[in-house]
Write a protein that holds these residues in place. Sequence first.
Motif, PDB file in Angstrom:
ATOM      1  N   GLU A   1      -2.950   0.126  21.181  1.00  0.00           N
ATOM      2  CA  GLU A   1      -2.297  -0.808  21.220  1.00  0.00           C
ATOM      3  C   GLU A   1      -2.009  -1.658  19.805  1.00  0.00           C
ATOM      4  N   ARG A   2      -2.915  -0.926  18.894  1.00  0.00           N
ATOM      5  CA  ARG A   2      -2.583  -1.765  17.594  1.00  0.00           C
ATOM      6  C   ARG A   2      -2.106  -0.624  16.340  1.00  0.00           C
ATOM      7  N   ILE A   3      -1.867   0.409  16.999  1.00  0.00           N
ATOM      8  CA  ILE A   3      -1.437   1.683  15.957  1.00  0.00           C
ATOM      9  C   ILE A   3      -0.230   1.199  15.254  1.00  0.00           C
ATOM     10  N   LEU A   4       0.814   0.807  15.814  1.00  0.00           N
ATOM     11  CA  LEU A   4       1.888   0.163  15.283  1.00  0.00           C
ATOM     12  C   LEU A   4       1.742  -0.959  14.355  1.00  0.00           C
ATOM     13  N   LEU A   5       0.849  -1.817  14.510  1.00  0.00           N
ATOM     14  CA  LEU A   5       0.672  -2.901  13.764  1.00  0.00           C
ATOM     15  C   LEU A   5      -0.286  -2.315  12.621  1.00  0.00           C
ATOM     16  N   LEU A   6      -0.792  -1.333  12.644  1.00  0.00           N
ATOM     17  CA  LEU A   6      -1.613  -0.891  11.205  1.00  0.00           C
ATOM     18  C   LEU A   6      -0.461  -0.116  10.464  1.00  0.00           C
ATOM     19  N   ALA A   7       0.734   0.554  11.163  1.00  0.00           N
ATOM     20  CA  ALA A   7       1.634   1.276  10.446  1.00  0.00           C
ATOM     21  C   ALA A   7       2.283   0.004   9.781  1.00  0.00           C
ATOM     22  N   ASN A   8       2.739  -1.061  10.524  1.00  0.00           N
ATOM     23  CA  ASN A   8       3.584  -1.980  10.036  1.00  0.00           C
ATOM     24  C   ASN A   8       2.706  -2.587   8.740  1.00  0.00           C
ATOM     25  N   CYS A   9       1.333  -2.894   8.764  1.00  0.00           N
ATOM     26  CA  CYS A   9       0.578  -3.478   7.995  1.00  0.00           C
ATOM     27  C   CYS A   9       0.578  -2.726   6.503  1.00  0.00           C
ATOM     28  N   CYS A  10       0.463  -1.419   6.736  1.00  0.00           N
ATOM     29  CA  CYS A  10       0.695  -0.479   5.426  1.00  0.00           C
ATOM     30  C   CYS A  10       1.947  -0.682   4.813  1.00  0.00           C
ATOM     31  N   LEU A  11       2.950  -0.473   5.662  1.00  0.00           N
ATOM     32  CA  LEU A  11       4.391  -1.044   5.166  1.00  0.00           C
ATOM     33  C   LEU A  11       4.276  -2.140   4.351  1.00  0.00           C
ATOM     34  N   LEU A  12       3.802  -3.350   4.981  1.00  0.00           N
ATOM     35  CA  LEU A  12       4.035  -4.586   4.416  1.00  0.00           C
ATOM     36  C   LEU A  12       3.017  -4.554   3.148  1.00  0.00           C
ATOM     37  N   ILE A  13       1.887  -3.981   3.043  1.00  0.00           N
ATOM     38  CA  ILE A  13       1.302  -3.977   1.604  1.00  0.00           C
ATOM     39  C   ILE A  13       1.924  -3.100   0.699  1.00  0.00           C
ATOM     40  N   ALA A  14       2.439  -1.715   1.027  1.00  0.00           N
ATOM     41  CA  ALA A  14       3.149  -1.035   0.263  1.00  0.00           C
ATOM     42  C   ALA A  14       4.408  -1.724  -0.339  1.00  0.00           C
ATOM     43  N   GLY A  15       5.094  -2.603   0.562  1.00  0.00           N
ATOM     44  CA  GLY A  15       6.335  -3.329  -0.046  1.00  0.00           C
ATOM     45  C   GLY A  15       6.045  -4.353  -0.984  1.00  0.00           C
ATOM     46  N   LYS A  16       4.688  -4.885  -0.956  1.00  0.00           N
ATOM     47  CA  LYS A  16       4.358  -6.141  -1.896  1.00  0.00           C
ATOM     48  C   LYS A  16       3.951  -5.377  -3.378  1.00  0.00           C
ATOM     49  N   VAL A  17       3.687  -3.922  -3.221  1.00  0.00           N
ATOM     50  CA  VAL A  17       3.324  -3.476  -4.470  1.00  0.00           C
ATOM     51  C   VAL A  17       4.665  -2.777  -5.190  1.00  0.00           C
ATOM     52  N   GLU A  18       5.551  -2.319  -4.406  1.00  0.00           N
ATOM     53  CA  GLU A  18       6.556  -1.740  -5.075  1.00  0.00           C
ATOM     54  C   GLU A  18       7.969  -2.477  -4.949  1.00  0.00           C
ATOM     55  N   GLU A  19       8.238  -3.205  -4.256  1.00  0.00           N
ATOM     56  CA  GLU A  19       9.394  -3.927  -4.094  1.00  0.00           C
ATOM     57  C   GLU A  19       9.740  -5.179  -4.574  1.00  0.00           C
ATOM     58  N   TYR A  20      10.897  -5.586  -5.027  1.00  0.00           N
ATOM     59  CA  TYR A  20      11.488  -6.779  -5.352  1.00  0.00           C
ATOM     60  C   TYR A  20      11.190  -7.866  -4.134  1.00  0.00           C
TER      61      TYR A  20
ATOM     62  N   LEU B   1      -5.539  -7.937   9.968  1.00  0.00           N
ATOM     63  CA  LEU B   1      -5.645  -6.480   9.655  1.00  0.00           C
ATOM     64  C   LEU B   1      -5.177  -6.089   7.988  1.00  0.00           C
ATOM     65  N   GLU B   2      -4.282  -6.723   7.736  1.00  0.00           N
ATOM     66  CA  GLU B   2      -3.845  -6.539   6.124  1.00  0.00           C
ATOM     67  C   GLU B   2      -5.066  -6.866   5.253  1.00  0.00           C
ATOM     68  N   ALA B   3      -5.802  -7.973   5.637  1.00  0.00           N
ATOM     69  CA  ALA B   3      -7.088  -8.236   4.516  1.00  0.00           C
ATOM     70  C   ALA B   3      -8.298  -7.015   4.989  1.00  0.00           C
ATOM     71  N   HIS B   4      -8.156  -6.581   6.088  1.00  0.00           N
ATOM     72  CA  HIS B   4      -9.387  -5.559   6.450  1.00  0.00           C
ATOM     73  C   HIS B   4      -8.799  -4.233   5.641  1.00  0.00           C
ATOM     74  N   ILE B   5      -7.456  -3.868   5.690  1.00  0.00           N
ATOM     75  CA  ILE B   5      -6.931  -2.726   4.906  1.00  0.00           C
ATOM     76  C   ILE B   5      -7.370  -2.635   3.397  1.00  0.00           C
ATOM     77  N   LEU B   6      -6.985  -3.866   2.906  1.00  0.00           N
ATOM     78  CA  LEU B   6      -7.316  -4.214   1.305  1.00  0.00           C
ATOM     79  C   LEU B   6      -8.872  -4.339   1.074  1.00  0.00           C
ATOM     80  N   LYS B   7      -9.441  -4.528   1.992  1.00  0.00           N
ATOM     81  CA  LYS B   7     -10.768  -4.815   1.631  1.00  0.00           C
ATOM     82  C   LYS B   7     -11.376  -3.277   1.760  1.00  0.00           C
ATOM     83  N   TYR B   8     -11.156  -2.458   2.523  1.00  0.00           N
ATOM     84  CA  TYR B   8     -11.239  -0.980   2.769  1.00  0.00           C
ATOM     85  C   TYR B   8     -11.037  -0.311   1.497  1.00  0.00           C
ATOM     86  N   PHE B   9      -9.751  -0.540   0.876  1.00  0.00           N
ATOM     87  CA  PHE B   9      -9.343  -0.035  -0.251  1.00  0.00           C
ATOM     88  C   PHE B   9      -9.909  -0.495  -1.533  1.00  0.00           C
ATOM     89  N   GLU B  10     -10.728  -1.644  -1.479  1.00  0.00           N
ATOM     90  CA  GLU B  10     -11.189  -2.307  -2.594  1.00  0.00           C
ATOM     91  C   GLU B  10      -9.926  -2.760  -3.619  1.00  0.00           C
TER      92      GLU B  10
END
Length: 273
Positions: free
Chosen positions: A98-117, A143-152
């Motif tokens: 049920e949360r697998i698409l949420l994970l994918a979206n959060c990863c794209l959200l984080i990557a976009g914050k790093v890479e995009e205007y 979930l975004e906070a959890h991902i960032l914490k995992y990757f330190e």
Amino acid sequence: MMDSNNNFISSESLFNLHINKEIWDDIAEYKDEYAVVLAYREMYRILFAHRAPQIHYRAFLIKHLKDAAITMKLTHCTLHLAVYLLDIFMDNHSITSERILLLANCCLLIAGKVEEYYMKTPKITELNWLVPYPYTVKDYKILEAHILKYFEWNIMIPTAAHYVHYYLQAAVTKEDVRLKQQGVATIVRDMHTTIRTYLDKVLDDVHYMQRHKPSLLSAAIISIARQANKLSEWHEQLEQFTHYTCSDIQFTKMMLLETLPLPCTDCGLTITS
């Protein structure tokens, strides 16, 4: 193939180099410092163990991320970084369906914050349009906070797309221009289709994406693109720039040109899209 966007990297990316000048005039300026930064960050990629219990979702998730990147006109570097984050996080966590698409979206959200205007950074509302059932803002934030914490917070990791952009600085020589009777920008533009095809192939197979050095994959892709455009497969300028010789990249080129999926010696599986 992600062919609706020719941009490998955003001008806002921390990895960006400006390649609209005469490429060989820029090489000396960027080579040493940038190469050190990339090599350092490549060393800190988290090892992939191929133990994700939800690995069977991967093909579906990669398609979802590609479609999202096309819809939102995101760069290849954003997409590749999102997939890196997704693969590694899944490899170390058990995610409910049920949360697998949420994970994918959060990863794209984080990557976009790093890479995009900032105006092109994916918005939660936009990401929710791409899923059958919307998640709450709180779901995303937790979930975004959890991902960032995992990757330190160590998420500025170069991928094959980043390295391709970097190696393009040295991909075309003055001799190439003389032989082709074309400008540098034209030759590089003609290489884009081949490069995009193989960057796409890297995304589709988790073994390319996570078990092979992105710098070596990218060097092989540049070589393939040169040959596809009737140029020599390698030259001294690229060797000095990438620190790979022509012989160094031959095995990786052979794998990329092979139509069969990669076998995995560790897990004994072959993952296809």
